[in-house]
Each structure stands twice: as structure tokens, then as C-alpha cells.
Design a protein around this motif. Sequence first.
Motif, short mmCIF file in Angstrom:
data_model
loop_
_atom_site.label_atom_id
_atom_site.label_comp_id
_atom_site.label_asym_id
_atom_site.label_seq_id
_atom_site.Cartn_x
_atom_site.Cartn_y
_atom_site.Cartn_z
N ASP A 128 0.80 -1.20 0.03
CA ASP A 128 0.11 0.00 -0.08
C ASP A 128 0.94 1.36 0.01
O ASP A 128 1.85 1.38 0.59
CB ASP A 128 -0.91 0.16 1.21
CG ASP A 128 -2.16 -1.10 1.10
OD1 ASP A 128 -2.10 -1.55 -0.08
OD2 ASP A 128 -2.68 -1.27 2.31
N ALA A 129 0.30 2.18 -0.42
CA ALA A 129 1.12 3.52 -0.58
C ALA A 129 0.66 4.08 0.73
O ALA A 129 -0.24 4.11 1.44
CB ALA A 129 0.47 4.51 -1.71
N GLY A 130 1.81 4.90 1.27
CA GLY A 130 1.65 5.56 2.49
C GLY A 130 2.07 7.22 2.50
O GLY A 130 2.04 7.63 1.27
N SER A 131 1.86 7.91 3.44
CA SER A 131 2.44 9.12 3.49
C SER A 131 3.71 9.43 3.09
O SER A 131 4.12 10.55 2.53
CB SER A 131 2.17 9.97 4.85
OG SER A 131 2.73 9.31 5.63
N ASN A 132 4.66 8.46 3.29
CA ASN A 132 6.00 8.96 2.92
C ASN A 132 6.54 7.85 1.76
O ASN A 132 7.65 7.86 1.47
CB ASN A 132 7.10 8.49 4.29
CG ASN A 132 6.87 7.23 4.72
OD1 ASN A 132 5.93 6.36 4.37
ND2 ASN A 132 7.64 6.68 5.68
N LYS A 133 5.68 6.97 1.32
CA LYS A 133 6.28 6.37 0.02
C LYS A 133 5.19 6.06 -0.75
O LYS A 133 3.98 6.16 -0.65
CB LYS A 133 6.61 4.87 0.83
CG LYS A 133 5.69 3.82 1.01
CD LYS A 133 6.20 2.48 1.47
CE LYS A 133 4.95 1.68 1.97
NZ LYS A 133 4.40 0.95 0.71
N ASP A 134 5.74 5.79 -2.07
CA ASP A 134 4.59 5.28 -3.30
C ASP A 134 4.30 3.89 -3.21
O ASP A 134 4.91 3.32 -2.38
CB ASP A 134 5.23 5.59 -4.59
CG ASP A 134 4.11 5.59 -5.79
OD1 ASP A 134 3.33 5.60 -5.53
OD2 ASP A 134 4.67 5.92 -7.15
N GLU A 135 3.17 3.48 -3.62
CA GLU A 135 2.74 2.05 -3.68
C GLU A 135 3.91 1.17 -4.03
O GLU A 135 4.37 1.44 -5.42
CB GLU A 135 1.50 1.95 -4.61
CG GLU A 135 1.16 0.74 -4.80
CD GLU A 135 0.04 0.71 -5.87
OE1 GLU A 135 0.12 -0.06 -6.97
OE2 GLU A 135 -1.10 1.11 -5.79
N GLY A 136 4.18 0.20 -3.52
CA GLY A 136 5.38 -0.88 -3.94
C GLY A 136 4.68 -1.92 -4.72
O GLY A 136 3.45 -2.15 -4.83
N ALA A 137 5.51 -2.76 -5.35
CA ALA A 137 5.26 -3.80 -5.91
C ALA A 137 4.69 -4.98 -5.17
O ALA A 137 5.12 -5.13 -4.14
CB ALA A 137 6.40 -4.56 -6.78
N GLY A 138 3.75 -5.79 -5.63
CA GLY A 138 2.90 -6.84 -4.94
C GLY A 138 3.97 -7.71 -4.46
O GLY A 138 3.66 -8.71 -3.47
N ASP A 139 5.12 -8.16 -5.31
CA ASP A 139 6.00 -9.20 -4.76
C ASP A 139 7.46 -8.80 -5.50
O ASP A 139 7.41 -8.13 -6.35
CB ASP A 139 5.55 -10.45 -5.39
CG ASP A 139 6.11 -11.82 -4.70
OD1 ASP A 139 7.05 -11.54 -3.92
OD2 ASP A 139 5.63 -12.93 -5.05
N GLN A 140 8.38 -9.67 -5.27
CA GLN A 140 9.72 -9.53 -6.12
C GLN A 140 9.48 -10.50 -7.38
O GLN A 140 8.63 -11.30 -7.38
CB GLN A 140 10.72 -10.20 -5.07
CG GLN A 140 10.46 -11.72 -4.97
CD GLN A 140 11.83 -12.03 -4.12
OE1 GLN A 140 12.35 -11.74 -3.14
NE2 GLN A 140 12.74 -13.20 -4.72
N GLY A 141 10.31 -10.36 -8.11
CA GLY A 141 10.42 -11.11 -9.39
C GLY A 141 10.91 -10.63 -10.78
O GLY A 141 11.10 -9.34 -10.73
N ILE A 142 11.02 -11.41 -11.58
CA ILE A 142 11.26 -11.04 -12.92
C ILE A 142 10.19 -11.12 -13.82
O ILE A 142 9.51 -12.19 -13.90
CB ILE A 142 12.59 -11.78 -13.37
CG1 ILE A 142 12.54 -13.28 -13.47
CG2 ILE A 142 13.89 -11.42 -12.38
CD1 ILE A 142 13.75 -13.93 -14.09
#
Length: 391
Positions: free
Chosen positions: A109-123
Motif C-alpha cells: 500500500d501507498a503511505g504518506s512517505n512512500k509510493d505504492e510498492g510492487a506486490g512481490d519480487q520477481g522478474i
Amino acid sequence: MKRDYLFTSESVSEGHPDKVCDRISDTVVDLYLSKDPFSRVACETLTTTNKVVLAGEVRGPSIEKDELISQVRACIKDIGYEQDGFHWKNCDIVSYLHQQSSDIAMGVDAGSNKDEGAGDQGIMFGYACRDTESLMPAPIHYSHQILLKMAESRKNGSRNEFEPDSKSQVTMLYENGKPSKVTSIVVSTQHKEGFTPLQIKEYVRPIVFDCIPKKLIQDLKDEEFYVNPTGNFVIGGPDGDSGLTGRKIIVDTYGGAAPHGGGAFSGKDPTKVDRSAAYAARYLAKNIIAAELADECEIQLSYAIGVSKPLSIFVNTKGTNKVDELKIENLIPELFDLSPRGIREHLKLNNPIYVPTSSYGHFGRMPTSEGHFTWEKIDLVDSFKSAFSLS
């Protein structure tokens, strides 16, 4: 100069047990997204004789179990299963879907101090080439087309001898790296009781020859045209073999002509970069080919869970590039925001558009006015060309 070689790809129909599962899982995704475009879904499906099991995690609107099961039954009915061993009306459907892990939600989830992140690692990989008008490799493209036409003929009643479960396989001779002719074809199709293999072969023949350009198939020897080579194929679908979501990832992509990152697509909402970043990579590769920057293009992206930017962007044109590959790599982030949110917004992936992707390939399909297959558009061509001063 590229050497001459044979290359083979297979496809499986919407009635194949694994594809039934992919279709059901994407039905669940679309159901949630239709009620809330920011729903989170990771749905896996198992099928066997008259049994469907749903498992996974969701976050979004409350959906009554009766509505969910009704949607699954409608899905099975549309595929065409009304058999004793697997019937849309009578099969037992159970759901073990549960709420998304709070640990995963916190990282994504995006928060006040960061953008929304990827749902998992991977290629993730994307690919395009000049084999066909759809800029897809020829063997997988024609394998899909055969099964699409067979499904159409089954559903419109012109070939009601066919049942839903089928597979195809096309072997193509490449000369100097370009598709030259089909050297063998395999089609296995479930059928109603009472038909001989020879009869089924003659029903399949005109469909196959209508799907492949004459110049590629006119020299095909009859002994290299295999239809139901084991004989009868009456018992099929989940009654003949169990099915699972995500077991046909090579069928879903490029038929083995390009790498696969390993993650399945169906059953996942677009915050999962397994799906959305693979779509983005195909979109970029296709636009690069359409812009005539190369004749073949493979793109790899990589992500870390909870991190918004891609960790790497790699472009490989297999020596067919007309411009510097490094310049293409550097240009891509300027033309396309490859954060999970950027991908979803650019390709409009938060809509309930995923059921049609669940069979006959996620790539090489026509975009629709309803928003399906947006990653097949070539609307970045002018931007790529202008960046390299190409008219």
C-alpha cells in the motif's frame, strides 16, 4: 545470418482442466474489480471430477458466497461443460478465500512517505517479433488460432461433435530465422461418443487449413498431421485430469520462444507485477518492433516487494536493432512510468477485463472498445520514432 531450425509451440483450449481453473480464477478477479477497482485478489482454483475448490486471499468488498458460486457456475456453463463427470449445474464448489495478509498489505500500500510498492519480487519478460501481423511468434500464434476456431465452431453448432477440452501443437521450419513452412501439426480434441479418429480428423482439417496461411501449410504431409493420435478422446476436462491455476504459463505467453519469469497471471489483480509488469514488457517490446527500431525484442523487468521502481530494465534485440540498445533502455523510463501504479494507470488495468485473457494467450490479441488487451496497443510508436529522429 541465422541458421535454419525447427521450432514447436502448443496451445490448450478453454476447456483444458488447467484453463478451466485460470478462467474461474479470473472470473473471481473480475467480480471483485467490478465492485471495487482497487480490490486485491490472489485466487487459485483446483478442479477435478465434479469438484471446484477456490483458495487464496482477497481484500475489497464483501461478496456473498452464493454470488461467487453463481459466477463460477456461469463460467463453467459458458465453457460448455454439461457432462456427467463435470457439469456446471451439479459440480460441488467450495471456497476457502480469506482476507489478505496484513504484512503483504503493509508492503504494497501507498503511505504518506512512500509510493505504492510492487506486490512481490520477481522478474518479468516481454517479447515481440515480425513472424506474424500480431508481432507474435508464428508457432504459438497459429496454435492459438486453431483452438479459437474450433471453439467457435463448437459453440455455434457447426461442429457440435467437439467437446470443450482440446490441445494443438504447431512445428514450424525457420529458414534464416524466418518462418518458412509448417512441418507438423498435432490436434487432440475431446469429442462426443461414437466418432472415429478418421472422422474427427476430417472435421478438424478444414479448420486448421483455414487458420494458417496457404504458403506455410501447403506442403504439409498428411502423415505429419496428427489428430487424436491415441484414438478416442471422450473423457476429458476436469473429469479426465485435475486442473490447477497457473500451470500453462508458456501457453499464456510466447510458446517458449522467449523467457518466462516464472509467475502465473490468472487469478491475480493488477497490483501483482507478475501480471501487470509482464503486460507492460510486452507493450514496450511490441511498440519497439512496430516503430521499426528492431526486428525482434525481448525486455526483462525486475521488482522487489514494497518497492515502486523497477530494479532493472534490460533490452535484448538479438542483434536485429537499428538503433543503440542502451539508448532504448534509457528511453523507456522517459516514455512509460514502470511503477506498479504507473503501469495500471497507463494500461487501465483496474477494470474487470481479465476473463478473456484466461485462454488462447494473453498476448497477440486485439484491443477492444471495452478495454481488453490494452497492452497490445501500439500508441508509443511515434514517441519511439521521434526520439531517434525516425519518420
